[in-house]
Design an enzyme around this catalytic site. Sequence first.
Site, PDB file in Angstrom:
ATOM      1  N   PRO A 138      -5.142   2.168   1.988  1.00 32.64           N
ATOM      2  CA  PRO A 138      -3.818   1.718   2.424  1.00 32.64           C
ATOM      3  C   PRO A 138      -2.760   2.741   2.028  1.00 32.64           C
ATOM      4  O   PRO A 138      -2.693   3.159   0.868  1.00 32.64           O
ATOM      5  CB  PRO A 138      -3.631   0.396   1.671  1.00 32.64           C
ATOM      6  CG  PRO A 138      -4.550   0.488   0.494  1.00 32.64           C
ATOM      7  CD  PRO A 138      -5.702   1.337   0.913  1.00 32.64           C
ATOM      8  N   GLN A 216      -4.425  -4.915   2.746  1.00 26.77           N
ATOM      9  CA  GLN A 216      -4.057  -4.972   1.338  1.00 26.77           C
ATOM     10  C   GLN A 216      -2.852  -5.910   1.184  1.00 26.77           C
ATOM     11  O   GLN A 216      -1.797  -5.673   1.770  1.00 26.77           O
ATOM     12  CB  GLN A 216      -3.684  -3.579   0.829  1.00 26.77           C
ATOM     13  CG  GLN A 216      -3.351  -3.549  -0.661  1.00 26.77           C
ATOM     14  CD  GLN A 216      -2.825  -2.195  -1.099  1.00 26.77           C
ATOM     15  OE1 GLN A 216      -1.715  -1.812  -0.759  1.00 26.77           O
ATOM     16  NE2 GLN A 216      -3.626  -1.476  -1.877  1.00 26.77           N
ATOM     17  N   TYR A 299       3.113  -2.257  -9.108  1.00 31.67           N
ATOM     18  CA  TYR A 299       3.647  -3.419  -8.416  1.00 31.67           C
ATOM     19  C   TYR A 299       3.343  -4.672  -9.234  1.00 31.67           C
ATOM     20  O   TYR A 299       2.772  -4.599 -10.317  1.00 31.67           O
ATOM     21  CB  TYR A 299       3.101  -3.463  -6.988  1.00 31.67           C
ATOM     22  CG  TYR A 299       3.462  -2.195  -6.238  1.00 31.67           C
ATOM     23  CD1 TYR A 299       4.798  -1.820  -6.060  1.00 31.67           C
ATOM     24  CD2 TYR A 299       2.487  -1.332  -5.764  1.00 31.67           C
ATOM     25  CE1 TYR A 299       5.144  -0.638  -5.417  1.00 31.67           C
ATOM     26  CE2 TYR A 299       2.822  -0.140  -5.110  1.00 31.67           C
ATOM     27  CZ  TYR A 299       4.148   0.194  -4.958  1.00 31.67           C
ATOM     28  OH  TYR A 299       4.496   1.374  -4.335  1.00 31.67           O
ATOM     29  N   LEU A 420      -6.930  13.351  -3.843  1.00 30.62           N
ATOM     30  CA  LEU A 420      -7.157  14.753  -3.500  1.00 30.62           C
ATOM     31  C   LEU A 420      -8.615  15.042  -3.144  1.00 30.62           C
ATOM     32  O   LEU A 420      -9.176  16.067  -3.535  1.00 30.62           O
ATOM     33  CB  LEU A 420      -6.685  15.652  -4.654  1.00 30.62           C
ATOM     34  CG  LEU A 420      -5.169  15.609  -4.941  1.00 30.62           C
ATOM     35  CD1 LEU A 420      -4.815  16.515  -6.102  1.00 30.62           C
ATOM     36  CD2 LEU A 420      -4.364  15.990  -3.704  1.00 30.62           C
ATOM     37  N   ARG A 443      -4.408  11.243   2.297  1.00 24.23           N
ATOM     38  CA  ARG A 443      -3.445  12.161   2.925  1.00 24.23           C
ATOM     39  C   ARG A 443      -4.107  13.116   3.908  1.00 24.23           C
ATOM     40  O   ARG A 443      -3.496  13.499   4.910  1.00 24.23           O
ATOM     41  CB  ARG A 443      -2.692  12.922   1.832  1.00 24.23           C
ATOM     42  CG  ARG A 443      -1.883  11.979   0.955  1.00 24.23           C
ATOM     43  CD  ARG A 443      -1.015  12.692  -0.061  1.00 24.23           C
ATOM     44  NE  ARG A 443      -0.377  11.721  -0.938  1.00 24.23           N
ATOM     45  CZ  ARG A 443       0.561  12.036  -1.825  1.00 24.23           C
ATOM     46  NH1 ARG A 443       0.959  13.279  -1.956  1.00 24.23           N
ATOM     47  NH2 ARG A 443       1.093  11.089  -2.583  1.00 24.23           N
TER      48      ARG A 443
END
Length: 481
Positions: A138, A216, A299, A420, A443
């Site tokens: 997500p 999610q 969160y 990464l 990414r």
Amino acid sequence: MSKHREKETADKVSGAPKQEIIDEPSGVSAVEKLAENAEKQAKKARKEEKALAKAEKKARKEAEKAAKEAKDGKDGKDKKSEKKAKKSKKAAAALAASAAAAAADADTRAADAAPLPKLFEPLTLRSVTFRNRIWLPPMDTYSVFAQDGKPTPFHYQHYVSRALGGFGLIICESTAVAPEGRISPNDVGLWEDGQVDAWRWIVDDIKKAGAVAGVQLNHGGRKASTGSFSLGYINQTVPAERGGWQPLGPSPIAFGKCVTPTEMTVEQIHAVVDQFRAAAQRALWAGFQVVEIHAAHGYLLSEFLDPLVNQRTDEYGGSFENRARLLVDVVDAVRDVWPAGLPLFVRVSATDWSVEKGSWDLKQTIALAAKLRNHGVDLVDVSTGGIVSGVSIPAAPNYQVPFSEAVHHQVDIPTTTVGLITEPRQAEDILEQDRATAVEIGRAALREPYWPLRAAAALGVDRNDAPYPPQYIRGAYGTKR
């Protein structure tokens, strides 16, 4: 590795169509048997090739003899020799065809026996089978410009394109369980029934593209009501006149430049549990096959876990058991409405990267993962950081993999890892070394929606075994035009 094929079936829980992976055959012993048979066929083919060469040599000699006799004027013998030569050539041709067929069959059997890379092995959790172990995590897009929580055509294209690109699981971005639980005013949500239909067409086409659809569920806590690329106020609280609101948290401790949150009452905590339950029910109505509870990155649920952020003195603060109480209550509430045949994930931050004494760490994460497993969680999505501000994070390729590996082995629970991971061989090594059950390509997938197809080519997967849509296979890696 066993050969797999897909079969269109109906999901036993929701009735939704799904792709079932059929093994033909499966297991290490079957693979070894296939390899043994392939070697026998190869030996047979080599033997037949030798016989072919011998027959061709004999045929040439007889043809040469027939030609010589014809030249000498021996007409009767000429006809007989010519007939014999033709017969020899015909036998040689038949033998050549047989040898070629045997060689091709041996090559096919050897290919079937060759193991697929770990990245492309199917995985089954409960009744759901993922076609491979390359998953889309997500990632917030902050693209609900109407601020109504409903996904848009942008979200359709974003998620369905990556399903077509070969990902095994698409986990849709942080989806708020309440309006005040949004990270930004531009977040998607499932806090009301009117948002279900806006998700359904996206979910349906993720499945049609061969991927599993996940979502999610999240509450932003003290990091809610922050800015986005369209609003500004990056890493700050959005003011009310731009659509912002007063955030909530376990304790009145601000994150970075954000406003100080309102400390939640016990009644508000109970309300959050109900909000997660209701959002999971709506996720089921929308057709999602996986729910992931977001208990990471600072969160609300991870705020309650971390003693640097949670300084309560009631039953939701203090001891590890108390700090984990809200998350466990949420897991139980979601499991109440989430079918037994569908998997439930939890995302955690394995460390807050703080050097302060008593901060959240791997040891507590392992204890939490064991507790979650006992409450019906099927996989832990292991990430790190985001809970406290101002810390130094040693970001580098694979920097979060050791945390996934520790949880995976010490708790004996499936895990996935992020951070990464950009190259196919890098991702494959993680799985080969059993450091995670699946990898998430984040990414890199934003710039390369078809990353799994490139990975398949890089790792030597035949294009017919790679997750190409039928419409795209003629453009597979390795084609000549």
